[in-house]
Write a protein that holds these residues in place. Structure first.
Motif, mmCIF file in Angstrom:
data_model
loop_
_atom_site.group_PDB
_atom_site.id
_atom_site.type_symbol
_atom_site.label_atom_id
_atom_site.label_comp_id
_atom_site.label_asym_id
_atom_site.label_seq_id
_atom_site.Cartn_x
_atom_site.Cartn_y
_atom_site.Cartn_z
ATOM 1 N N THR A 1 0.844 -1.191 0.000
ATOM 2 C CA THR A 1 0.000 0.000 0.000
ATOM 3 C C THR A 1 0.876 1.237 0.000
ATOM 4 O OG1 THR A 1 -0.099 -0.131 2.406
ATOM 5 C CG2 THR A 1 -1.967 -1.052 1.191
ATOM 6 N N PRO A 2 0.966 1.922 -1.141
ATOM 7 C CA PRO A 2 1.784 3.120 -1.186
ATOM 8 C C PRO A 2 1.193 4.198 -0.295
ATOM 9 C CG PRO A 2 0.548 2.844 -3.218
ATOM 10 C CD PRO A 2 0.307 1.636 -2.383
ATOM 11 N N GLU A 3 2.034 5.092 0.129
ATOM 12 C CA GLU A 3 1.574 6.153 1.009
ATOM 13 C C GLU A 3 0.526 6.989 0.302
ATOM 14 O OE1 GLU A 3 4.255 8.362 3.246
ATOM 15 O OE2 GLU A 3 5.644 6.718 3.573
ATOM 16 N N PRO A 4 -0.596 7.289 0.994
ATOM 17 C CA PRO A 4 -1.679 8.021 0.360
ATOM 18 C C PRO A 4 -1.259 9.359 -0.220
ATOM 19 C CG PRO A 4 -2.319 7.286 2.567
ATOM 20 C CD PRO A 4 -0.890 6.931 2.353
ATOM 21 N N GLU A 5 -0.317 10.059 0.445
ATOM 22 C CA GLU A 5 0.083 11.369 -0.034
ATOM 23 C C GLU A 5 0.695 11.283 -1.425
ATOM 24 O OE1 GLU A 5 2.455 13.616 2.664
ATOM 25 O OE2 GLU A 5 1.039 13.351 4.307
ATOM 26 N N ALA A 6 1.479 10.255 -1.659
ATOM 27 C CA ALA A 6 2.166 10.134 -2.940
ATOM 28 C C ALA A 6 1.310 9.460 -3.996
ATOM 29 C CB ALA A 6 3.460 9.370 -2.745
ATOM 30 N N SER A 7 0.387 8.605 -3.598
ATOM 31 C CA SER A 7 -0.293 7.760 -4.570
ATOM 32 C C SER A 7 -1.181 8.527 -5.552
ATOM 33 C CB SER A 7 -1.097 6.677 -3.862
ATOM 34 O OG SER A 7 -2.124 7.258 -3.108
ATOM 35 N N THR A 8 -2.095 9.365 -5.062
ATOM 36 C CA THR A 8 -2.993 10.074 -5.968
ATOM 37 C C THR A 8 -2.218 11.093 -6.790
ATOM 38 O OG1 THR A 8 -4.744 9.837 -4.324
ATOM 39 C CG2 THR A 8 -5.151 11.377 -6.104
ATOM 40 N N ARG A 9 -1.355 11.819 -6.134
ATOM 41 C CA ARG A 9 -0.543 12.823 -6.839
ATOM 42 C C ARG A 9 0.271 12.161 -7.945
ATOM 43 N NH1 ARG A 9 2.894 15.856 -2.898
ATOM 44 N NH2 ARG A 9 1.050 17.134 -2.671
ATOM 45 N N GLN A 10 0.959 11.071 -7.590
ATOM 46 C CA GLN A 10 1.803 10.403 -8.582
ATOM 47 C C GLN A 10 0.966 9.821 -9.718
ATOM 48 O OE1 GLN A 10 5.223 10.579 -8.642
ATOM 49 N NE2 GLN A 10 4.804 9.846 -10.694
ATOM 50 N N SER B 1 -0.954 25.277 -24.168
ATOM 51 C CA SER B 1 0.262 25.341 -23.353
ATOM 52 C C SER B 1 -0.033 25.805 -21.923
ATOM 53 C CB SER B 1 1.263 26.292 -24.016
ATOM 54 O OG SER B 1 2.377 26.483 -23.195
ATOM 55 N N VAL B 2 -0.835 26.867 -21.796
ATOM 56 C CA VAL B 2 -1.164 27.409 -20.475
ATOM 57 C C VAL B 2 -2.011 26.409 -19.677
ATOM 58 C CG1 VAL B 2 -2.397 29.273 -19.291
ATOM 59 C CG2 VAL B 2 -0.937 29.803 -21.231
ATOM 60 N N THR B 3 -2.929 25.728 -20.351
ATOM 61 C CA THR B 3 -3.785 24.744 -19.675
ATOM 62 C C THR B 3 -2.963 23.549 -19.210
ATOM 63 O OG1 THR B 3 -5.638 25.448 -21.041
ATOM 64 C CG2 THR B 3 -5.887 23.361 -19.890
ATOM 65 N N ARG B 4 -2.025 23.128 -20.040
ATOM 66 C CA ARG B 4 -1.118 22.038 -19.655
ATOM 67 C C ARG B 4 -0.366 22.403 -18.382
ATOM 68 N NH1 ARG B 4 4.038 21.581 -19.262
ATOM 69 N NH2 ARG B 4 5.099 19.609 -19.597
ATOM 70 N N ASP B 5 0.207 23.590 -18.355
ATOM 71 C CA ASP B 5 0.959 24.024 -17.179
ATOM 72 C C ASP B 5 0.079 24.073 -15.930
ATOM 73 O OD1 ASP B 5 3.136 24.248 -18.843
ATOM 74 O OD2 ASP B 5 3.066 26.440 -18.981
ATOM 75 N N ARG B 6 -1.165 24.492 -16.119
ATOM 76 C CA ARG B 6 -2.094 24.581 -14.985
ATOM 77 C C ARG B 6 -2.414 23.192 -14.419
ATOM 78 N NH1 ARG B 6 -3.332 27.705 -10.787
ATOM 79 N NH2 ARG B 6 -5.506 27.522 -10.173
ATOM 80 N N CYS B 7 -2.545 22.213 -15.291
ATOM 81 C CA CYS B 7 -2.803 20.832 -14.841
ATOM 82 C C CYS B 7 -1.697 20.370 -13.912
ATOM 83 C CB CYS B 7 -2.885 19.885 -16.040
ATOM 84 S SG CYS B 7 -4.378 20.019 -17.014
ATOM 85 N N TYR B 8 -0.459 20.521 -14.351
ATOM 86 C CA TYR B 8 0.675 20.093 -13.535
ATOM 87 C C TYR B 8 0.741 20.879 -12.224
ATOM 88 C CZ TYR B 8 2.783 16.945 -16.991
ATOM 89 O OH TYR B 8 3.038 15.892 -17.830
ATOM 90 N N LYS B 9 0.445 22.179 -12.289
ATOM 91 C CA LYS B 9 0.523 23.028 -11.104
ATOM 92 C C LYS B 9 -0.519 22.621 -10.061
ATOM 93 C CE LYS B 9 2.719 26.696 -9.557
ATOM 94 N NZ LYS B 9 4.172 26.663 -9.384
ATOM 95 N N LEU B 10 -1.752 22.347 -10.509
ATOM 96 C CA LEU B 10 -2.803 21.935 -9.564
ATOM 97 C C LEU B 10 -2.453 20.620 -8.872
ATOM 98 C CD1 LEU B 10 -6.205 22.812 -11.289
ATOM 99 C CD2 LEU B 10 -5.091 23.992 -9.405
ATOM 100 N N VAL B 11 -1.936 19.686 -9.642
ATOM 101 C CA VAL B 11 -1.553 18.387 -9.058
ATOM 102 C C VAL B 11 -0.424 18.601 -8.043
ATOM 103 C CG1 VAL B 11 -0.527 16.133 -9.547
ATOM 104 C CG2 VAL B 11 -2.328 17.022 -11.024
ATOM 105 N N GLU B 12 0.544 19.409 -8.417
ATOM 106 C CA GLU B 12 1.692 19.648 -7.544
ATOM 107 C C GLU B 12 1.300 20.363 -6.244
ATOM 108 O OE1 GLU B 12 5.701 22.400 -7.560
ATOM 109 O OE2 GLU B 12 4.806 21.857 -9.478
ATOM 110 N N LEU B 13 0.441 21.351 -6.345
ATOM 111 C CA LEU B 13 0.115 22.172 -5.186
ATOM 112 C C LEU B 13 -0.983 21.594 -4.298
ATOM 113 C CD1 LEU B 13 0.188 25.759 -6.712
ATOM 114 C CD2 LEU B 13 1.930 24.668 -5.316
ATOM 115 N N TYR B 14 -1.963 20.922 -4.894
ATOM 116 C CA TYR B 14 -3.170 20.566 -4.120
ATOM 117 C C TYR B 14 -3.451 19.079 -3.991
ATOM 118 C CZ TYR B 14 -4.299 25.517 -4.570
ATOM 119 O OH TYR B 14 -4.257 26.873 -4.507
ATOM 120 N N MET B 15 -2.946 18.273 -4.880
ATOM 121 C CA MET B 15 -3.328 16.858 -4.892
ATOM 122 C C MET B 15 -2.664 16.110 -3.736
ATOM 123 S SD MET B 15 -5.210 14.847 -7.000
ATOM 124 C CE MET B 15 -5.160 15.515 -8.631
ATOM 125 N N ASP B 16 -3.412 15.229 -3.087
ATOM 126 C CA ASP B 16 -2.872 14.399 -2.004
ATOM 127 C C ASP B 16 -2.189 13.178 -2.573
ATOM 128 O OD1 ASP B 16 -3.720 16.035 0.019
ATOM 129 O OD2 ASP B 16 -5.636 15.007 0.264
#
Length: 200
Positions: A76-85, A185-200
């Motif tokens: 069971t991977p750690e929850p913090e890393a699993s969804t984000r990854q 391009s801007v939407t792509r960057d936003r996807c990565y940013k949201l995952v990085e900043l907010y995703m568990d």
């Protein structure tokens, strides 16, 4: 003589009936009749009972061994890393999957390149909406309200950025193409940013 034959027949029939009912002859020990005092004592086990008793697992065999901490961590991977990854992997796959649009873009016409850019933006926009829905479920209400406001501001910024880039080609055939490319391009960057900043 008649008496002797009858006696012999009686004895023979008694012996035959006795042999048929003899459990010891069939591999079973006859159970002695128990009296009140004897009934509390443990009766002798029959061969069948002995066989069952030897097959019964020992308490040590029936207890399940607890998994080691290393095994649990791997399973069971750690929850913090699993969804984000998982979402980083998903975004990387979208990136890799854009190669099919390259064939359209490589036709060299502005129209073909615009079609490819619009389709790329649609893929990123779909991913962005999916991420946003996951965050709605994960984030506390106050944090989600803050993100909602941030997202509205980002949409305005995205559109302004795309318009600014497209304005460089104002009136030309590349204007719409540049707008679509910038949106993607801007939407792509936003996807990565949201995952990085907010995703568990």
């Amino acid at each position: 003589m008649k008496k002797a034959i009858i006696t012999t027949l009686l004895i023979s029939s008694l012996l035959l009936s006795g042999c048929g009912n003899n459990e010891a002859g069939n591999g079973y020990a006859a159970a002695p009749e128990q009296t009140g005092a004897e009934s509390s004592a443990t009766p002798e086990a029959t061969p069948a009972a002995t066989a069952v008793a030897t097959v019964q697992p020992t308490p040590e065999a029936t207890t399940t061994a607890a998994p080691s901490p290393e095994t649990t961590a791997e399973a069971t991977p750690e929850p913090e890393a699993s969804t984000r990854q998982a979402y980083f992997d998903k975004l990387d796959k979208i990136e890799e999957g854009l190669s099919d649009l390259k064939a359209i873009s490589d036709k060299g016409t502005t129209l073909a390149m615009s079609v490819a850019a619009v389709q790329e933006n649609e893929r990123w926009d779909k991913a962005l909406n999916e991420i946003y829905q996951v965050l709605k479920q994960q984030l506390p209400e106050a944090e989600m309200a803050k993100l909602k406001e941030e997202q509205r501001n980002w949409i305005t910024l995205r559109d302004e950025t795309a318009a600014k880039e497209a304005a460089k080609y104002e009136g030309g055939t590349a204007e719409g193409l540049e707008y679509a490319i910038t949106l993607a391009s801007v939407t792509r960057d936003r996807c990565y940013k949201l995952v990085e900043l907010y995703m568990d």
